[in-house]
Structure formats: C-alpha cells, structure tokens
Design an enzyme around this catalytic site. Structure first.
Site, PDB file in Angstrom:
ATOM      1  N   HIS A   1     -14.120   6.351  -1.257  1.00 14.77           N
ATOM      2  CA  HIS A   1     -15.218   5.139  -1.324  1.00 14.77           C
ATOM      3  C   HIS A   1     -16.035   5.740  -0.988  1.00 14.77           C
ATOM      4  CE1 HIS A   1     -15.892   1.476  -2.993  1.00 14.77           C
ATOM      5  NE2 HIS A   1     -16.563   1.351  -1.955  1.00 14.77           N
TER       6      HIS A   1
ATOM      7  N   ASP B   1     -15.222   0.858  -7.199  1.00 12.49           N
ATOM      8  CA  ASP B   1     -14.742   2.255  -8.363  1.00 12.49           C
ATOM      9  C   ASP B   1     -13.290   2.045  -9.543  1.00 12.49           C
ATOM     10  OD1 ASP B   1     -16.094   3.763  -5.991  1.00 12.49           O
ATOM     11  OD2 ASP B   1     -14.156   3.778  -5.064  1.00 12.49           O
TER      12      ASP B   1
END
Length: 333
Positions: free
Chosen positions: A194, A167
């Site tokens: 996530h 990310d």
C-alpha cells in the site's frame, strides 16, 4: 413525505449486533469513517475514541436515525479500554497525515508509536477483534500490530488486516476515466502493498489487457501514486481522507458481512500471507475470502503479464524492507 422516505431508507431487517470501534475518530479520516459506519445497518454499537473530540463527534452522529448507538471516549477514565471492550471490529485510522513531499514511509517514526500503543490496548480489551489498520505506512504498521499482539499472546493472523481498498477504488475510477466507462462496473485486482511501487494493479486480468503500453504505464503510475494528487491539491492541508474513509467503510462492511455468515465475501487486503513467505515477504496484499472467523482463504495472484511480473518482483523487494522496519521497531523495545 420526506420524513417517511428517509426513515424507510434507514430501516433494516434484524441483523447481528456488532460492536465496532474507531481509534482516531476525531481526525480527517475518522470523522467521515464514523459517519459511514453509523449509516451501516450491520453496526449496532459504534464506539469512537480519540485524544480529544470523539464525544462531540459521537453526539453529532447520535442524532442520525439508524439502528445503532454511538459512544465517544477520550483517554480520561480508562476511555480507551472502554471503547475497545469486547469489540468485534476495530479500525485504526489514528496518526498524522502526509504533507507535501512526504512518502508514507516518512510517517513511520510518528505513527509507529501510535499504532503500537493502540494495538497493546486492543490486545488487552478486545483480543478476539478483527483489527483493520488504516494508519500509514500500512506496509510497516501491520507488522507492528502483529508483533505487538504476539507479545501479548493474542495474535490471530486471520483477524489482522491492512486496509488497501483505496488502491482498488482508485484503480476502478482511473481505468474508467481512461476507457470512458461507468466506474461502478469496473474492478482491477491490485496486489502487493500500500505504498508507491509496492502497489501492483493487474491490468492484464481486466478486459483492457490489450491497452497500449503508454496508456497502461501512465495508468499504473497514477494508481501507485494517486495519493500524491490529493496531497498536492490540498496544498499542505492534508492527504486523502474522504476517499480513504470510503475505502475503510467498504472494507469494514466486507468484514462484517463475513462475520455475519454471508458466503463468497472476497476483498483485497494486506495480510499475514503464505504466498511469498518463503521469499521473506511475511505480509502481502491479495484477495482474501472473509468469514465468521476472519480470513478463511488467501487467494493467489493468478496469471499475470511479464511486465506485471517485473513490477511484482520490485514490489516484493520493497515490501521486505518495509516489513523488516516494522519488526525492528518492536524488537528494539
């Protein structure tokens, strides 16, 4: 001349001898991850495990002239226990990849069992290892590993990590594309979890906090759902593997740097966190300081905008459900 330059590039000063195990080393993430860790001078003993193919990957990598030995293992002859024995760091990319139309949560029924069984083996053979979970859905698989290790009496919250580095990597790349800058100089603090809306990029903490609303919202959405781009582009043939391998290797290097006593090693990760535990969010991704004993400090989110505050509240609600799902999977055993 080429040989001399190549060998100089791989030469290193004396480093601590770290044993690193990759569970799922024959897969789409596992193979490039294995290559990247073979090139990491901090790794001196690299063990690769998979249901099949790991010995071949190990033989291939063993020809690269770096200061590490590589061994490949399969389930035969207690291979899993041998691969894990006294490991310092264990990475778990094992599992099935996403397919078009699938969310990370759709993977749960398959990957939950895989991760649980590998966590049991790690608890037996490497109870003091730092465990880095890559297998999706990370929001649920990390709690599964935690509960599995608790049952074995070897759970250390300072040594369990959900790898969310992808990310951060995407955020740096995507914001550089918007601003026309060098992505290697960009950093975006990404917190939460996530998966989808649990991924909260804190644009207000960057130098681009005055970015116009339309551009900012599009950027946040792309960071949250960037994995969908890869799944679609691969046309059913897989999900993000190469970028995930780079993310896993980057975070593993940070953990190894902390183990080696380097100071001020800070990286974001999904961990057993005190930040929102009072709200029922047992695990949360934020920057953590890494040291010889794993996590030495969990950093708070910091000052954020009202818009990000709303994103964070939505993320926490979803995280609670994801975490409960992981706990419930172990509780029903």
């Amino acid at each position: 001349m080429f040989t001399r330059i190549a060998r100089r590039a791989f030469s290193t000063s004396k480093v601590n001898p770290y044993k690193v195990t990759i569970l799922g080393a024959g897969g789409g993430i596992g193979q490039p991850l294995s290559l990247l860790l073979k090139l990491n001078h901090k790794v001196t003993d690299l063990r690769l495990y998979d249901l099949k193919g790991a010995p071949g990957v190990a033989a291939d990598l063993s020809h690269i002239p770096t200061n590490s030995k590589v061994s490949g293992f399969t389930p035969d002859n207690e291979g899993l226990s041998k691969a894990l024995k006294d490991a310092d760091v264990v990475l778990i990319p094992a599992g099935v990849p996403r397919k078009p139309g699938m969310t990370r949560d759709d993977l749960f029924s398959i990957n939950a069992s895989i991760v649980r069984d590998l966590a049991k083996a790690a608890g037996d053979a490497a109870p003091n290892a730092n465990i880095l979970v890559i297998s999706n859905p990370v929001n649920s698989t990390v709690p599964i590993v935690a509960e599995t290790l608790k049952k074995k009496g070897v759970y250390n919250p300072h040594k369990l990590f959900g790898v969310t580095t992808l990310d951060s990597i995407r955020a740096a790349r995507f914001i550089s594309e918007v601003e026309g800058t060098d992505p290697t100089t960009e950093h975006v603090n990404v917190v939460g979890g996530h998966s989808g809306i649990t991924i909260v990029p804190l644009i207000s903490q960057t130098k681009y906090k005055t970015m116009d609303k339309t551009t900012r919202e599009a950027l946040i959405h792309r960071i949250q759902f960037g994995g969908d781009e890869v799944v679609k582009a691969k046309d059913g043939a897989g999900s993000a593997t190469l970028s995930m391998a780079q993310a896993g290797a980057t975070f593993a290097n940070a953990v190894l740097s902390g183990l080696g006593g380097e100071r001020d090693v800070i990286a974001s990760s999904y961990v057993d966190s005190p930040l929102y535990k009072s709200e029922g969010v047992e695990f949360f991704a934020s920057p953590v300081t890494l040291g010889p004993d794993g996590i030495s400090k969990v950093h708070p989110v910091g000052d954020i905008s009202s818009e990000e505050e709303q994103l964070l509240e939505k993320a926490k609600e979803t995280l609670k459900k994801n975490i409960t799902k992981g706990f419930a999977f172990i509780d029903k055993e």
